[in-house]
Design a protein around this motif. Structure first.
Motif, short mmCIF file in Angstrom:
data_model
loop_
_atom_site.label_atom_id
_atom_site.label_comp_id
_atom_site.label_asym_id
_atom_site.label_seq_id
_atom_site.Cartn_x
_atom_site.Cartn_y
_atom_site.Cartn_z
N VAL A 346 18.73 54.61 47.00
CA VAL A 346 19.11 54.40 48.39
C VAL A 346 19.91 55.59 48.91
CG1 VAL A 346 20.48 52.95 49.95
CG2 VAL A 346 19.04 51.90 48.20
N ARG A 347 20.83 56.09 48.08
CA ARG A 347 21.64 57.24 48.50
C ARG A 347 20.77 58.46 48.78
NH1 ARG A 347 24.40 60.28 43.81
NH2 ARG A 347 22.16 60.72 43.62
N LYS A 352 17.98 62.21 52.44
CA LYS A 352 16.72 62.81 52.90
C LYS A 352 16.58 62.66 54.41
CE LYS A 352 11.73 62.75 52.09
NZ LYS A 352 10.61 62.10 51.32
N LEU A 353 16.97 61.49 54.95
CA LEU A 353 16.93 61.29 56.40
C LEU A 353 17.85 62.26 57.12
CD1 LEU A 353 16.92 57.38 56.67
CD2 LEU A 353 14.98 58.94 56.94
N ARG A 354 18.90 62.67 56.46
CA ARG A 354 19.87 63.61 57.05
C ARG A 354 19.50 65.05 56.77
NH1 ARG A 354 25.41 61.88 54.63
NH2 ARG A 354 26.12 63.58 56.00
#
Length: 398
Positions: A346-347, A352-354
């Motif tokens: 999850v981290r 990755k989204l950031r």
């Protein structure tokens, strides 16, 4: 002699369950191409072992569990370059979670298989105390072995009750259990409405509740006679199945076992003081926690009295408990390792989204204090329950 043989058999079956737990880890790890170097039952000095391929299999002296050693379980492990692609921590998260949860899943499978064969061969007890009717008596009896006199009243038969009916309410009051049905019926006299579930339909039956003299047992064990209401129905204490319907019966009962296991885990901490009191000579509650020693002893008592249904029920319950307990998100349990791996996944997804690269693997050294605390508490509870099971064991039969 029967008790001893029962204890040995129960302990042996527990050992087989542990072996199957570790076999679950072994099989799934090998299925995904991970390198497994050791598979042992027990801890401490090696008693016996053999090597097949790259894996050593064997037994150790202390029968307190087992282990399956997979290369690269954490990022702290030094993995040879040739084994890097087969290391546990290099695999996809879902594969790691499958391997880590395989032990508990194996316990669940074992528990279900035990329940299936119980359902097929000896039936499953009505632990939920469901208000289902096993027999409609030809009369209202003062006791289970009393004979019906000619022309004696049969309120349930006259009202149209049938085998398999489940009583939902008595005189407008819900009765989720058979105990509730008895309580409400015994207080009634004369015309009374019963709401019944029959073939998935709710119907209302009207019975003329009779008053009879019946022997009642007080909380202290003494008995006395009193007048109570009754209609002449007998409780379904055991559900019986054939090889096909046993699948559904075992599945439904598995849900009950999971529910009881979860409730037991939630209430576990508050029961520890009672174990301490029992060690000091206090009365041992039948619902208090037990160790493997205590469970084996109870299994021995069950065998000695020919109560095989109880024996297998305890074995199934123990498997469900161990399976659920092992999934708790606490290190060093498998559930703790699953939590760490899911946290990393999850981290990294958030990073990755950031637009950031994956973070470093979790440093298990930082989690050591919590791990040691769990080991200490678990060890202390184990010692307490073992001590209580030796000095003041639970006795099912006085």
């Amino acid at each position: 002699m029967g008790v001893f043989l029962g204890i040995v058999l129960f302990a042996l079956l527990i050992g087989i369950s542990i072996a199957l737990h570790e076999l679950g880890h072994l099989a799934t790890a090998k299925m995904f191409g991970m390198k497994v170097t050791r598979y042992f039952i027990g801890f401490g000095p090696r008693i016996w072992s053999f090597r097949r391929g790259e894996t050593e299999y064997g037994l150790k002296a202390i029968p307190a569990g087992g282990f399956c050693e997979i290369v690269g379980m954490t990022a702290l492990e030094d993995v040879p370059p040739a084994d890097q692609h087969r290391a546990f921590n290099r695999q996809k998260t879902w594969k790691r979670v499958v391997v880590l949860s395989a032990g508990s899943i194996t316990h669940f499978i074992v528990g279900f298989i035990v329940l299936y064969f119980m359902a097929w061969t000896m039936g499953i007890p009505n632990l939920r105390d469901t208000a289902q009717i096993a027999e409609v008596a030809p009369c209202v009896q003062s006791s289970a072995d009393a004979e019906c006199a000619p022309g004696a009243p049969s309120p349930a038969k006259d009202a149209g009750f049938q085998v398999g009916d489940v009583i939902l309410a008595v005189a407008g009051t819900a009765t989720p259990t058979w105990s509730d049905v008895l309580d409400k019926t015994q207080k009634r006299f004369g015309t009374t409405e019963f709401k019944v579930l029959r073939d998935d339909r709710e119907i209302t039956l009207t019975a003329d509740v009779a008053r009879i003299d019946r022997e009642v047992r007080r909380a202290d064990g003494t008995r006395y006679k009193t007048e109570v209401g009754a209609i002449g129905i007998i409780h379904q204490r055991n559900f019986e199945y054939n090889p096909v319907t046993a699948i559904g019966g075992a599945t439904a009962f598995t849900g009950t076992m999971f529910e009881n296991t979860w409730r037991g885990l939630i209430n576990f901490p508050q029961k520890i003081p009672a174990v301490v009191e029992a060690i000091g000579g206090g009365e041992r509650d039948i619902d208090s926690p037990v160790s493997v020693v205590g469970a084996s002893r109870l299994g021995g008592e069950a065998v000695d009295r020919g109560l095989w249904q109880l024996f297998w029920l305890m074995l199934a319950g123990l498997n469900f408990f161990v399976g659920v307990f092992n999934l708790l998100p606490l290190l060093p349990l498998d559930g703790g390792h699953i939590a760490v791996n899911l946290y990393e996944r999850v981290r990294n997804w958030i990073r990755k989204l950031r637009g950031l690269p994956d973070g470093a693997p979790v440093n298990y050294l930082r989690l050591l204090p919590l791990t040691y605390l769990v080991i200490f508490v678990g060890g202390a509870v184990t010692l307490l329950t073992i001590t209580a099971d030796i000095v003041n064991p639970i006795r099912l039969f006085q």
